[in-house]
Scaffold this motif. Structure first.
Motif, short mmCIF file in Angstrom:
data_model
loop_
_atom_site.label_atom_id
_atom_site.label_comp_id
_atom_site.label_asym_id
_atom_site.label_seq_id
_atom_site.Cartn_x
_atom_site.Cartn_y
_atom_site.Cartn_z
N THR A 145 0.87 -1.27 0.10
CA THR A 145 0.06 -0.04 0.17
C THR A 145 0.83 1.23 -0.04
OG1 THR A 145 -0.19 0.02 2.56
CG2 THR A 145 -2.00 -1.10 1.47
N GLY A 146 0.20 2.32 -0.32
CA GLY A 146 0.77 3.48 -0.39
C GLY A 146 1.65 4.11 1.09
N ALA A 147 0.58 3.72 1.97
CA ALA A 147 1.10 4.29 3.32
C ALA A 147 2.57 3.88 3.90
CB ALA A 147 -0.05 3.89 4.32
N PHE A 148 2.81 2.56 3.32
CA PHE A 148 4.02 1.91 3.52
C PHE A 148 5.27 3.04 2.82
CE2 PHE A 148 2.35 -2.12 5.11
CZ PHE A 148 2.75 -2.19 6.44
N LYS A 190 13.35 -1.72 15.73
CA LYS A 190 12.47 -0.32 15.55
C LYS A 190 11.69 -0.55 14.43
CE LYS A 190 12.83 4.60 16.12
NZ LYS A 190 13.51 5.69 16.75
N PRO A 191 12.43 -0.64 13.24
CA PRO A 191 11.54 -0.29 11.90
C PRO A 191 10.44 -1.58 11.88
CG PRO A 191 13.93 -0.94 11.36
CD PRO A 191 13.88 -0.54 12.87
N ALA A 192 11.11 -2.71 12.48
CA ALA A 192 9.98 -3.67 12.29
C ALA A 192 8.59 -3.45 13.25
CB ALA A 192 10.45 -5.10 12.79
N PHE A 193 8.86 -2.67 14.37
CA PHE A 193 7.68 -2.34 15.03
C PHE A 193 7.08 -1.16 14.29
CE2 PHE A 193 5.81 0.30 18.44
CZ PHE A 193 5.10 -0.75 19.18
N VAL A 194 7.62 -0.38 13.77
CA VAL A 194 6.87 0.61 12.97
C VAL A 194 6.07 0.00 11.99
CG1 VAL A 194 7.07 2.70 11.38
CG2 VAL A 194 8.63 2.49 13.44
N ILE A 195 6.58 -0.79 11.23
CA ILE A 195 6.11 -1.58 9.99
C ILE A 195 4.53 -2.35 10.50
CG2 ILE A 195 6.04 -3.45 8.52
CD1 ILE A 195 8.94 -2.98 8.16
#
Length: 590
Positions: free
Chosen positions: A72-75, A246-251
Motif C-alpha cells: 500500500t501507499g502508506a508504507f 524499531k523499523p519492524a515495530f513501525v511496520i
C-alpha cells in the motif's frame, strides 16, 4: 477453510460474484503493486510477489470477509527509509519480524487497542504520507534525470528544483495521457479499472510514437521474471534483530492500524463485522511468509477493499482469486511489463496519494480550531518533514496531554446548598454567599473524574475554602465516574486533615470510586456509617451532629431547619416546626 465463519451460508451461486470481483481487483492491483514497489525503492516485481502471496494469505487467514491485502501507499516512506538505511535484504527481515509482532498482537487480543489512536493522529500522518508520495512522483512525471532520492522531504524537493532543466517533454506527455485516462475512465466506464487502462494506453502511445525517448521499467530494472522466486530464508542473528526491531515495530504498528481501519470501513459498507484479532493474525502470517518470496510488507488496502465490495464480493474467496489472477498475469504477461514507462507509474501513485489524503476531513478538523486541530497539524508536519515514527509518537503524547487537560478542566469542585425554591429542592452551586452559608456544614458538589490531572485542584479548592473549619464536610460524589490512586491520595489527605476536628461524610459514591476506597482502606477510615446513597439522608445526619448552641442567633438560614435552630421562631411552635421540616432533607436526592 470453509469452516471459517466468514464462509457461513456460502453457496456455489455466490462463486460468480467472487470471481468477477476477484478478477477486477486483481487487474487493478497489478499496476499498483509495481508502482508501490518502485516508490519504496525496490524492483517492481517485488510488489507483484507481495500482491500474490500476501493477498492470498490475508484473505485466507484474516478476520474480514472483504479485506484485500497487498502493498500500500502508506508504507512507501517507511519502506524507502529502511531500504536506504539497511538495504533490501534487511527490509525482508524487518518485514518478517513485523509479521511476528502482528501475529502475537492478534494472539494476545490487542486488536481493539487500535481504536484508541485519536483520529487527528491517523488523519495527520495519512495526509503527510500522501504529500510525501505525491511529491515523490514529480521527478518521474517530469522525466527528470540525475535525481538522487533521499529520506528527507526537503532534500527531495531540492533535487527536483536543481534538476528541472532536465525535464523531458515526452515523459510529461506520457504521464499526462495516463493521468487523463485514469480520470476519464470511471466517468465513461465505472467498472473498468482506470489505472490499468491508463497504463496500457500511455505505454502503447510511448512505445509506438517515441520508444527511445522515455525511461521504462525494462531500462531501469530489467525484465520482470515470469515466475515467483524460490523460497529464500534470510540469515538472522541477534545483532540484526536488535538493529531492525524499531523499523519492524513501525511496520507492524502501521500495518495493524491501516488493516483494521480498512476492515472497519468495509464493515460500514456491508453492515458486517470483522474480527480484529483474527485480522492481525492473518496480517502477521502474511508478512512472515511474503518476505520468504522476496515480497515487501503488506497490509489491508482500503481502495482495493472498497472496489472488491462494490463489485459484488461475497466472501474472502474474492481476495484469494485476486491473488491468483495476479499470479496468472505474472506467468503469461510479465515480459510485456518491461515496456511500461516510468512516467506512466507516476500518475497512478499521484492519484493514490490524492485519494488517501483525507483532505475533506483534514479541512473539517482544521475548522474546529481546537486542540485536535493542533494535534493534526503537528502530526502532519512531522510526518512530512521528519518521519512517521516521530510524528505518531509526538501526536499520541500530545493527544494524551491535551486529553488530561480537558478532563481536568471539566472537573468541578464547588460549594453548594439546597435550593428550596427548586421543584425537588436540589443541592446546587451558586447558592452560597457571604450571608447565606452554614458555618458548621460545608457541602461540595464534585463533578468529573477524580484522577491525577484534577486531583490536586480538587484538594486545594476544598482545603482553601474550609479554612474556617466547619463541623461537617459533605462531599457529593454522585457525578464522579472514576477515581485513580492519585485522586484517592488527595481525598485521603482531606479526610485525615478534616477528621481531627470534624466529620467527613460522602453521598452518592459510584461503584468504581467505592471499590478504590475499599482497596486502599480509606473507606474504613471514613467509616461505613458516613456513606449515604442520597444527599438528603446525609444532610439529615449532618444536622444531628452539629452544635445546636452555635445555631442560636444565626441569620444564614442555609437549611429550612435553621429558623427553628437559630431561635427565630417561638418556642411553642419549635417542636412542631422541626417535625414538619424533618422530611425536607429526605427530598434532597442526587
Amino acid at each position: 477453510m470453509f469452516t471459517d465463519k466468514r464462509f457461513h451460508q456460502y453457496s456455489l451461486s455466490s462463486l460468480p460474484q467472487d470471481l468477477v470481483s476477484g478478477l477486477i481487483v486483481g487487474v487493478i492491483a497489478i499496476p499498483l503493486g509495481m508502482a508501490f514497489a518502485i516508490a519504496s525503492g525496490v524492483k517492481p516485481e517485488y510488489g507483484i510477489y507481495t500482491t500474490i502471496v500476501a493477498g492470498i494469505l490475508i484473505s485466507l487467514f484474516g478476520g474480514s470477509k472483504y479485506q484485500i491485502g497487498g502493498p500500500t501507499g502508506a508504507f512507501i516512506p517507511i519502506l524507502f527509509g529502511i531500504v536506504m538505511t539497511y538495504g533490501y535484504e534487511n527490509l525482508l527481515i524487518a518485514g518478517f519480524m513485523a509479521g511476528v509482532i502482528l501475529l502475537f498482537m492478534g494472539i494476545f487480543r490487542l486488536g481493539s487497542l487500535i481504536k484508541y489512536i485519536p483520529r487527528p493522529v491517523t488523519i495527520g500522518f495519512t495526509a503527510g504520507i500522501a504529500v510525501t508520495i505525491f511529491t515523490g512522483q514529480i521527478a518521474s512525471f517530469l522525466g527528470l534525470e540525475g535525481i538522487k532520492r533521499h529520506e528527507e522531504f526537503i532534500k527531495n524537493i531540492q533535487e527536483i528544483i536543481i534538476n528541472l532543466n532536465t525535464t523531458n517533454f515526452y515523459s510529461i506527455l506520457t504521464a499526462a495521457i495516463c493521468l487523463g485516462t485514469i480520470i476519464i475512465t470511471p466517468k465513461i466506464a465505472p467498472k473498468v479499472p482506470g489505472p490499468l487502462i491508463g497504463l496500457i494506453v500511455s505505454t502503447l502511445v510511448a512505445t509506438i510514437l517515441f520508444p527511445q525517448h522515455v525511461a521504462t521499467i525494462g531500462t531501469a530494472y530489467g525484465q520482470i521474471p515470469s515466475t515467483l522466486p524460490k523460497l529464500h530464508i534470510p540469515e538472522v542473528n541477534m545483532e540484526i534483530i536488535m538493529k531492525l526491531i524499531k523499523p519492524a515495530f513501525v511496520i507492524a504498528m502501521l500495518g495493524g492500524i491501516e488493516s483494521l481501519l480498512s476492515a472497519v470501513v468495509a464493515d460500514g459498507m456491508t453492515n458486517s463485522r470483522h474480527n480484529s484479532n483474527k485480522e492481525l493474525v492473518g496480517q502477521g502470517i502474511a508478512n512472515m511468509v511474503t518476505p520468504l518470496f522476496g515480497g515487501i510488507p503488506a497490509t489491508g488496502a482500503l481502495a482495493r477493499t472498497a472496489t472488491n465490495i462494490k463489485n459484488g464480493a461475497v466472501s474472502p474467496l474474492s481476495g484469494i482469486i485476486h491473488g491468483v489472477v495476479v499470479l496468472l498475469v505474472l506467468v503469461f504477461f510479465a515480459r510485456y511489463a518491461s515496456f511500461i514507462p516510468l512516467a506512466s507509474m507516476a500518475p497512478i501513485l499521484m492519484v493514490v496519494a490524492w485519494n488517501m489524503s483525507e483532505r475533506k476531513v483534514f479541512a473539517h478538523i482544521l475548522k474546529t480550531k481546537s486542540t485536535d486541530a493542533l494535534v493534526l497539524v503537528v502530526t502532519f508536519l512531522l510526518t512530512v518533514f521528519v518521519n512517521l515514527t516521530t510524528a505518531v509518537q509526538v501526536g499520541l503524547v500530545m493527544s494524551a496531554i491535551l486529553f488530561v487537560k480537558r478532563m481536568s478542566d471539566i472537573m468541578i469542585t464547588a460549594k453548594a446548598l439546597p435550593n428550596y425554591e427548586a421543584k425537588r429542592k436540589k443541592v446546587e452551586t451558586g447558592m452560597v454567599s457571604d450571608t447565606h452559608d452554614c458555618p458548621q456544614i460545608s457541602i461540595f458538589n464534585i463533578e468529573g473524574p477524580l484522577f491525577f490531572g484534577a486531583a490536586l485542584t480538587f484538594e486545594e479548592t476544598i482545603m482553601s475554602t474550609i479554612n474556617y473549619k466547619p463541623k461537617i464536610l459533605l462531599l457529593r460524589m454522585g457525578r464522579v465516574p472514576f477515581m485513580d490512586t492519585t485522586g484517592e491520595a488527595n481525598l485521603a489527605r482531606i479526610v485525615h486533615h478534616f477528621s481531627k476536628n470534624g466529620i467527613v461524610i460522602i453521598s452518592g459514591l459510584n461503584p468504581q470510586p467505592e471499590a478504590v476506597l475499599k482497596k486502599t482502606g480509606l473507606y474504613e477510615t471514613i467509616g461505613k456509617e458516613h456513606f449515604f446513597t442520597h444527599t438528603g439522608e446525609a444532610i439529615q445526619f449532618a444536622l444531628e451532629q452539629i452544635n445546636k448552641n452555635k445555631c442560636l442567633g444565626c441569620k444564614h438560614f442555609a437549611f429550612n431547619e435553621c429558623r427553628v435552630l437559630s431561635g427565630s421562631e417561638g418556642a411553642e411552635s419549635s417542636k412542631q416546626r422541626i417535625r414538619a421540616l424533618s422530611n425536607d432533607a429526605k427530598e434532597l436526592m442526587n
